[in-house]
Write a protein that holds these residues in place. Sequence first.
Motif, PDB file in Angstrom:
ATOM      1  N   THR A  52      -9.385  -8.983  10.780  1.00 45.66           N
ATOM      2  CA  THR A  52     -10.488  -8.503   9.960  1.00 45.66           C
ATOM      3  C   THR A  52     -10.692  -7.020  10.254  1.00 45.66           C
ATOM      4  N   ILE A  53     -11.426  -6.376   9.375  1.00 46.16           N
ATOM      5  CA  ILE A  53     -11.711  -4.952   9.588  1.00 46.16           C
ATOM      6  C   ILE A  53     -12.500  -4.779  10.885  1.00 46.16           C
ATOM      7  N   GLU A  54     -13.415  -5.712  11.144  1.00 47.04           N
ATOM      8  CA  GLU A  54     -14.204  -5.642  12.384  1.00 47.04           C
ATOM      9  C   GLU A  54     -13.289  -5.617  13.605  1.00 47.04           C
ATOM     10  N   SER A  89     -10.494  -2.833  17.943  1.00 50.43           N
ATOM     11  CA  SER A  89      -9.243  -2.540  18.656  1.00 50.43           C
ATOM     12  C   SER A  89      -9.051  -1.035  18.825  1.00 50.43           C
ATOM     13  N   LYS A  90      -9.727  -0.255  18.002  1.00 49.78           N
ATOM     14  CA  LYS A  90      -9.664   1.209  18.113  1.00 49.78           C
ATOM     15  C   LYS A  90     -10.846   1.744  18.934  1.00 49.78           C
ATOM     16  N   LEU A 120     -18.260  -0.054   8.344  1.00 46.52           N
ATOM     17  CA  LEU A 120     -17.505  -1.035   7.564  1.00 46.52           C
ATOM     18  C   LEU A 120     -17.435  -0.629   6.099  1.00 46.52           C
ATOM     19  N   LEU A 121     -18.575  -0.184   5.562  1.00 45.08           N
ATOM     20  CA  LEU A 121     -18.613   0.205   4.151  1.00 45.08           C
ATOM     21  C   LEU A 121     -17.704   1.389   3.877  1.00 45.08           C
ATOM     22  N   ILE A 122     -17.729   2.363   4.768  1.00 43.07           N
ATOM     23  CA  ILE A 122     -16.903   3.551   4.549  1.00 43.07           C
ATOM     24  C   ILE A 122     -15.426   3.188   4.676  1.00 43.07           C
ATOM     25  N   TYR A 123     -15.109   2.333   5.638  1.00 43.33           N
ATOM     26  CA  TYR A 123     -13.722   1.903   5.781  1.00 43.33           C
ATOM     27  C   TYR A 123     -13.250   1.211   4.502  1.00 43.33           C
ATOM     28  N   LYS A 124     -14.079   0.310   3.980  1.00 42.86           N
ATOM     29  CA  LYS A 124     -13.703  -0.422   2.760  1.00 42.86           C
ATOM     30  C   LYS A 124     -13.550   0.530   1.581  1.00 42.86           C
ATOM     31  N   PHE A 125     -14.449   1.498   1.512  1.00 46.72           N
ATOM     32  CA  PHE A 125     -14.378   2.490   0.438  1.00 46.72           C
ATOM     33  C   PHE A 125     -13.040   3.228   0.477  1.00 46.72           C
TER      34      PHE A 125
END
Length: 138
Positions: free
Chosen positions: A3-5, A10-11, A20-25
Amino acid sequence: MKTIEQFLESKNIRVTAMRLLIYKFLAEKQVAVTLSDIENAFEKADRTTLYRTIKTFEEKAIVHQIDDGTGINKYALCEKGCNCEIETDLHLHFHCNNCNETICLTEHKIPQIKVPDGFVSENVNLVVKGVCDKCSGQ
Ligand SMILES: [Zn+2]
Ligand SMILES: [Zn+2]
Ligand SMILES: [Zn+2]
């Protein structure tokens, strides 16, 4: 499939709703985005938070900055396993002179460039300019 989380953790990035929103964008975009694109997409968000998020992503090699010669920095998501290193990760970009969009040419890595003794490279930007497939109609 992570998942993105899990990916952000992991980073070593603390997961927040905004991150999360910015990553998805960024993940949905096929082209590199500017800070104002991000600001326009998240009008209600605090601009400083948006800026800091991008900077954090950049430091952790989640996004890379692209200088396509337009004078405005753009950002695009890195590929998996990217460390933003010359030769292995840094790649060419294509800038369309017509629609002004910039895309990653991730297959085309930037070769190690030997600079004179005493010079230290920190970043490389190689941009191919022309007309993109949408604009050329081909
Ligand atoms: Zn990278
Ligand atoms: Zn175009
Ligand atoms: Zn790129």
